[in-house]
Motif scaffolding. Structure first.
Motif, PDB file in Angstrom:
ATOM      1  N   THR A 433       0.864  -1.179   0.000  1.00 19.69           N
ATOM      2  CA  THR A 433       0.000   0.000   0.000  1.00 19.69           C
ATOM      3  C   THR A 433       0.900   1.227   0.000  1.00 19.69           C
ATOM      4  O   THR A 433       1.607   1.489   0.970  1.00 19.69           O
ATOM      5  CB  THR A 433      -0.919   0.014   1.229  1.00 19.69           C
ATOM      6  OG1 THR A 433      -1.706  -1.175   1.248  1.00 19.69           O
ATOM      7  CG2 THR A 433      -1.832   1.231   1.195  1.00 19.69           C
ATOM      8  N   ASN A 435       1.100   4.762   0.428  1.00 18.93           N
ATOM      9  CA  ASN A 435       0.419   5.953   0.925  1.00 18.93           C
ATOM     10  C   ASN A 435       1.122   7.199   0.391  1.00 18.93           C
ATOM     11  O   ASN A 435       2.343   7.289   0.399  1.00 18.93           O
ATOM     12  CB  ASN A 435       0.431   5.968   2.453  1.00 18.93           C
ATOM     13  CG  ASN A 435      -0.228   4.744   3.051  1.00 18.93           C
ATOM     14  OD1 ASN A 435      -1.384   4.460   2.783  1.00 18.93           O
ATOM     15  ND2 ASN A 435       0.523   3.990   3.847  1.00 18.93           N
ATOM     16  N   ASP A 494      -3.627   6.780  -2.248  1.00 16.49           N
ATOM     17  CA  ASP A 494      -3.107   5.507  -1.778  1.00 16.49           C
ATOM     18  C   ASP A 494      -3.328   4.459  -2.868  1.00 16.49           C
ATOM     19  O   ASP A 494      -4.470   4.243  -3.304  1.00 16.49           O
ATOM     20  CB  ASP A 494      -3.795   5.067  -0.485  1.00 16.49           C
ATOM     21  CG  ASP A 494      -3.557   6.035   0.662  1.00 16.49           C
ATOM     22  OD1 ASP A 494      -2.618   6.846   0.563  1.00 16.49           O
ATOM     23  OD2 ASP A 494      -4.310   5.988   1.652  1.00 16.49           O
ATOM     24  N   HIS A 496      -2.251   0.439  -4.584  1.00 15.60           N
ATOM     25  CA  HIS A 496      -2.052  -0.915  -4.068  1.00 15.60           C
ATOM     26  C   HIS A 496      -1.437  -1.826  -5.131  1.00 15.60           C
ATOM     27  O   HIS A 496      -1.776  -1.735  -6.313  1.00 15.60           O
ATOM     28  CB  HIS A 496      -3.386  -1.504  -3.585  1.00 15.60           C
ATOM     29  CG  HIS A 496      -4.097  -0.640  -2.592  1.00 15.60           C
ATOM     30  ND1 HIS A 496      -4.940   0.388  -2.973  1.00 15.60           N
ATOM     31  CD2 HIS A 496      -4.062  -0.630  -1.241  1.00 15.60           C
ATOM     32  CE1 HIS A 496      -5.410   0.986  -1.895  1.00 15.60           C
ATOM     33  NE2 HIS A 496      -4.891   0.388  -0.838  1.00 15.60           N
ATOM     34  N   ASN A 498      -0.487  -6.061  -5.297  1.00 15.85           N
ATOM     35  CA  ASN A 498      -0.623  -7.328  -4.586  1.00 15.85           C
ATOM     36  C   ASN A 498       0.011  -8.431  -5.422  1.00 15.85           C
ATOM     37  O   ASN A 498      -0.440  -8.719  -6.533  1.00 15.85           O
ATOM     38  CB  ASN A 498      -2.106  -7.634  -4.343  1.00 15.85           C
ATOM     39  CG  ASN A 498      -2.302  -8.615  -3.203  1.00 15.85           C
ATOM     40  OD1 ASN A 498      -1.355  -9.238  -2.731  1.00 15.85           O
ATOM     41  ND2 ASN A 498      -3.540  -8.759  -2.760  1.00 15.85           N
TER      42      ASN A 498
END
Length: 950
Positions: A433, A435, A494, A496, A498
């Motif tokens: 993540t 930020n 923010d 992401h 994965n």
């Protein structure tokens, strides 16, 4: 099941593992009965292994470096420049986007790279924890760890790919009985880097045939969130041009010369000034630029802005481990073990940088007086450089979840034959993540602020194209802290990423002695292995939608947007599932040749051969031959020769292309700064690297001086077809391309406006590339020395151990480029890090009383040159560096067990590493570097704890 035989402690362990009998916990009271020797399936006595092995009890290392097992291992001189929590984590955006964790704890034998060091857990291959092929050893459970074996020689014929520089095998105490706990807390002298940890382990027999052992550990390390907390190295960079006229040198208090925290005006009638409080222009202190490269906008001191990334990445983890063994019969045993790790790393990178953004004369936040000056000069726009210090720094938070399941059977049959079969399943997920990721398109919209109908500043696109950027908040960039919280929140987001890595491994082996020679039984082992590894990743901040698809003008963006502009400052790549399958078969033997001869008490030869097939990168044959010659009971000689491989990772082969806008690189052909986008991509045509390793050693175990032994092993490692990440922004690669007139393969790392490589006005770089190729050779050689002495002073035991690595050369040879020799150098191209010629670790342990133990560790490395590039001229060097650790342990015996109270001081004398950096840091003060990787930047650190053993 273990990929190595057992040996008694007599003789062999007194030399090979001199500290194993000196544990501070209950291990003091129970001698080790047997040990698994890493490195072979057929050698039945550790005294006869031709391969050098350094073995250390885990508790010995953790007592002197009581943090992670990786930190503890990295105190050994065979390791160099490890990536860990302090190894420039704020420079890891590209590593994260490639599926790695730049703040992970890795092991780097011989400084040949973590991908060339094979990691085993109880003799089984540990799957990469990330797609870039590295293993984060934080997944290893420490509470139940018995010892660590480090094989410092090629071992691909025994273990397969990746074992070019050696093997690290983590061995658990799977027969542990009882209960033990550890509680610890620590803090740096500066008041930061607070750390706490708790661990518990339990083992018990279940009936007559079963045994269970399990552990849980919690670790919380707050890290060091600002590099400025260690001012001696915080803003240290390398400056100059690397020429005789302007040699590279280490500069302190470095700052950006064309950006400030209030906003520096770069062009036009207002140029050379900066915005102060309330948007008032003030003078800009240009600091000192003596010896600086005139084409690089940096300065020492003055009003220039800088970064302040994290120095040590925080870490928080939960580790769990469980193992159950069961004896089905006298000849057949089975086991299942499960290890899990839930871990979070975080680090802080840049504040948002406005690198020469274009500001309109009619900007609603610009004071009228300056608008009038621009109007009078017929200047519609000007450019501005600013670091938005009031915004949050970009903060990637990396959550790793790792699961390792190992199950198997082993047994005996016939006349001493042994068999084993096992299955390993590994799953690793990594959620990043980010930020505070800067959205470049929203920034473009927010910077173009105009007066609305009521005179209130609004985004221009709100008036011209209100559906393109709904909720746009105008950004005031005139002065320190001028930006509103709402505007900062609008331009930052923010994002992401994965990634998931999977591995399944099925293996089996049979070993025994089918016949004997006049000198003894000949041992033979056959083994097979089938392995499948897969990887996939998803992202909500890809680089696949640059602004040319989005449409700058069509959506009302007048400035700071081109067809190459990427939506996000730090993009990440999606990757649909990719996989590779590996099939292996191996044969190993050990044959006694002489026994009780006049000039040889014993002489054995050892050999192994392995067939390996990768469905992604081809078929390979690896092999190893070795000899062990005992001249007498005191002196033995050993030698090995091996061919090893390192196959390309799934990331090397299949990683999706990632493009970052605004590379802020130097175009050395035209001598200008380039902000062309930089694309990192994979190469599906890669083949395996090939390693050729030779070791020759002598071991002396004195029969005259009790407890004294020496070992000296020379090594020579040559890697061909080395996988090298070529980067267009690299100065050396650019020079090779231009010298070839455009014919070098390195010219594929850039695209120019005129399609050629001539120094012609306007022939700027429009695209940079970075990708891996089988392009280089690596050659290193040196020697490892170990001395051990166990004695007593007035009846109290004293143990001394010295480990020294001498590695004078580590040469990287790339066609068309000068050879870079990292031996004795702090920095090289492509992120190559410090390789001291001499690395030394000394241990001393003294028991002044039966209950009190004093441990001291001294580490030292030799001085370093700044650069490995022979075409670069540098001044000065990086001084040698040493640290001292002290541990005091007091044991209290209780009726139910023992309690150990301990206090530890790391970097006892608060040594500050000498400042140093590499050329890539010229325009990134405070972002990364500042000291050679491997040095301790934290300073004096105090930890205390309690261990209970029942």
């Amino acid at each position: 099941m273990n990929h190595a035989p057992r040996t008694r402690l007599a003789g062999a362990l007194a030399l090979a593992f001199p500290l194993l009998g000196q544990a501070q916990t209950t291990d003091q009271d129970k001698p080790m009965e047997s040990v698994v020797v890493t490195g072979s399936r057929v050698i039945v006595n550790g005294d006869n292994s031709p391969t050098p092995v350094t073995a250390v009890r885990a508790q010995d290392l953790l007592s002197l470096q009581p943090s992670t097992i990786a930190d503890a291992l990295n105190t050994l001189p065979v390791f160099s420049s490890p990536r860990n929590q302090t190894s420039n984590p704020s420079a890891g955006g590209a590593a994260v986007s490639g599926g790695g964790n730049p703040a992970s704890n890795q092991l780097n034998l011989r400084n040949l790279g973590a991908v060339r060091t094979l990691v085993l857990f109880d003799g089984h291959r540990v799957a990469p924890t990330t797609a870039n092929g590295t293993v984060d050893v934080d997944m290893i459970p420490q509470m139940i760890l018995k010892r660590v074996d480090v094989v410092t020689g090629g071992a691909s014929a025994v273990y397969g790919s990746d074992a070019i520089s050696g093997v690290v095998n983590f061995v658990t105490d799977n027969r542990f009985n009882g209960l033990k706990t550890n509680i610890q807390a620590g803090i740096a002298e500066k008041g930061d880097a607070r750390q706490s940890q708790f661990g518990v382990a339990y083992g018990t027999s279940i009936g007559d045939k079963g045994h269970f052992v399990g552990s849980y550990e919690f670790r919380d390390d707050k890290g060091i969130l600002y590099r400025s907390s260690r001012p001696a190295t915080a803003l240290t960079t390398i400056q100059g041009a690397g020429t005789a006229a302007l040699p590279y040198f280490v500069a302190g208090d470095t700052r950006l010369a064309t950006s400030s925290f209030g906003g520096y005006v770069r062009t036009g009638v207002l140029a050379g000034q900066q915005f102060g409080a309330n948007g008032v222009l003030t003078a800009f202190d240009k600091g000192n630029r003596t010896g600086f490269n005139p084409t690089v906008p940096t300065q020492s001191g003055g009003d220039g802005a800088y970064y302040d990334g994290s120095l040590k990445a925080p870490l928080r983890s939960h580790q769990l481990f469980g193992r159950f063994d069961y004896d089905f019969s006298d000849t057949t045993r089975g086991y299942v073990e499960v290890a899990g790790n839930l871990k979070r790393n975080a680090f802080y990178a840049n504040w948002p940088l406005l690198n020469g953004v274009t500001i309109s004369r009619d900007n609603a936040f610009l004071p009228t007086a300056y608008r009038d000056q621009l109007l009078a000069a017929n200047q519609a726009t000007f450019t501005l450089g600013k670091v938005i210090q009031t915004a949050p720094r970009m903060n990637p938070v990396i959550d790793e979840h790792q699961l390792f399941v190992n199950a198997g059977l082993d047994g005996e049959f016939g006349n001493g034959y042994k068999w084993e079969a096992g299955y390993v399943h590994s799953v690793s997920s990594m959620l990043v993540t980010t930020n505070g990721n800067l959205n470049n398109l929203r920034l473009s919209a927010a910077l173009d602020a105009v007066a609305g109908a009521d005179g209130t500043p609004v985004c221009r696109v709100t008036l011209t194209n209100p559906t393109a950027f709904p909720g746009c908040v105008p950004l005031n960039v005139f002065g320190p802290g001028s930006e509103s919280a709402a505007a900062i929140s609008y331009i930052l987001g923010d994002t992401h990423f994965n990634a998931h890595t999977f591995q399944d491994d099925i293996s089996g082996s049979i070993s025994g002695a089918p016949f004997s020679t006049w000198a003894g039984p000949v041992s033979v082992a056959v083994s097979g292995d089938w392995r499948r590894q897969a990887y996939r990743a998803t992202s909500d901040a890809t680089s696949s939608d640059p602004a040319n698809l989005f449409g700058c003008a069509a959506n009302g963006l007048r400035f700071n947007c081109t067809q190459a502009t990427q939506p996000w400052f730090q993009p990440y790549s999606n990757r649909s599932r990719v996989a590779q399958t590996v099939k292996e078969a191996a044969l190993e033997f050990n044959a006694p040749v002489l026994k009780d001869a006049a000039w040889a008490r014993t002489f054995d030869v050892n050999g192994a051969v392995r067939y390996t097939n990768y469905d992604t990168s081809g078929t390979y044959l690896t092999w190893k031959v070795g000899a062990d010659w005992h001249l007498n009971d005191e002196v033995r000689l050993r030698s090995t020769r091996s061919r090893d491989i390192r196959a390309p990772t799934l990331d090397d082969l299949f990683a999706s292309a990632t493009t970052a806008s605004g590379s802020n690189a130097t175009d050395s052909l035209l001598g200008v700064q380039s902000t062309a986008p930089n694309t990192t991509k994979a190469n599906p045509d890669l083949k395996a690297e090939k390693g050729d390793t030779t070791t020759v050693g002598v071991v002396y175990q004195s029969s005259r001086v009790r407890g004294f032994s020496l070992a000296l092993d020379a090594f020579d490692i040559k890697v061909s077809d080395a996988i090298t990440q070529v980067q267009g922004t690299n100065f050396s690669y650019q020079a090779a391309c231009y010298a070839s007139g455009g014919t070098s393969p390195l010219c594929a790392t850039q695209i120019r406006a005129l399609g050629n490589f001539q120094n012609t006005p306007g022939n700027v770089v429009t695209q940079w590339f970075s990708f891996p190729i089988n392009f280089a050779k690596v050659h290193t050689w040196g020697a490892d020395f170990e001395a051990n002495y166990a004695t007593s002073i007035q009846g109290r035991p004293l143990t001394l151990r010295g480990l020294v690595t001498w590695q004078p050369h580590l040469r990287y040879m790339t066609p068309g480029l000068p050879t870079q020799d990292m031996g004795g150098v702090a920095y090289g191209a492509n992120g190559l890090q410090a390789s001291p010629v001499w690395r030394t670790t000394l241990f001393a342990r003294f028991n002044p009383t039966k209950a009190l133990t004093l441990d001291v560790m001294e580490r030292w490395r030799s001085a370093l040159a700044l650069s490995a590039d022979p075409t670069q001229v540098t001044t000065g060097s990086v001084k040698s560096f040493a640290t001292t650790n002290l541990n005091i342990d007091y044991r209290i015996k209780l009726a139910s067990g023992t309690v150990n109270l301990y206090a530890n001081v790391q970097n006892l004398f608060n040594r500050i590493p000498p400042g140093a950096n590499f050329s890539g840091t010229q325009q990134n003060p405070g972002q990364f570097g500042g000291f050679p990787m491997g040095d301790d930047p934290v300073g004096r650190y105090v930890a205390a704890g309690l261990r209970f053993n029942y």
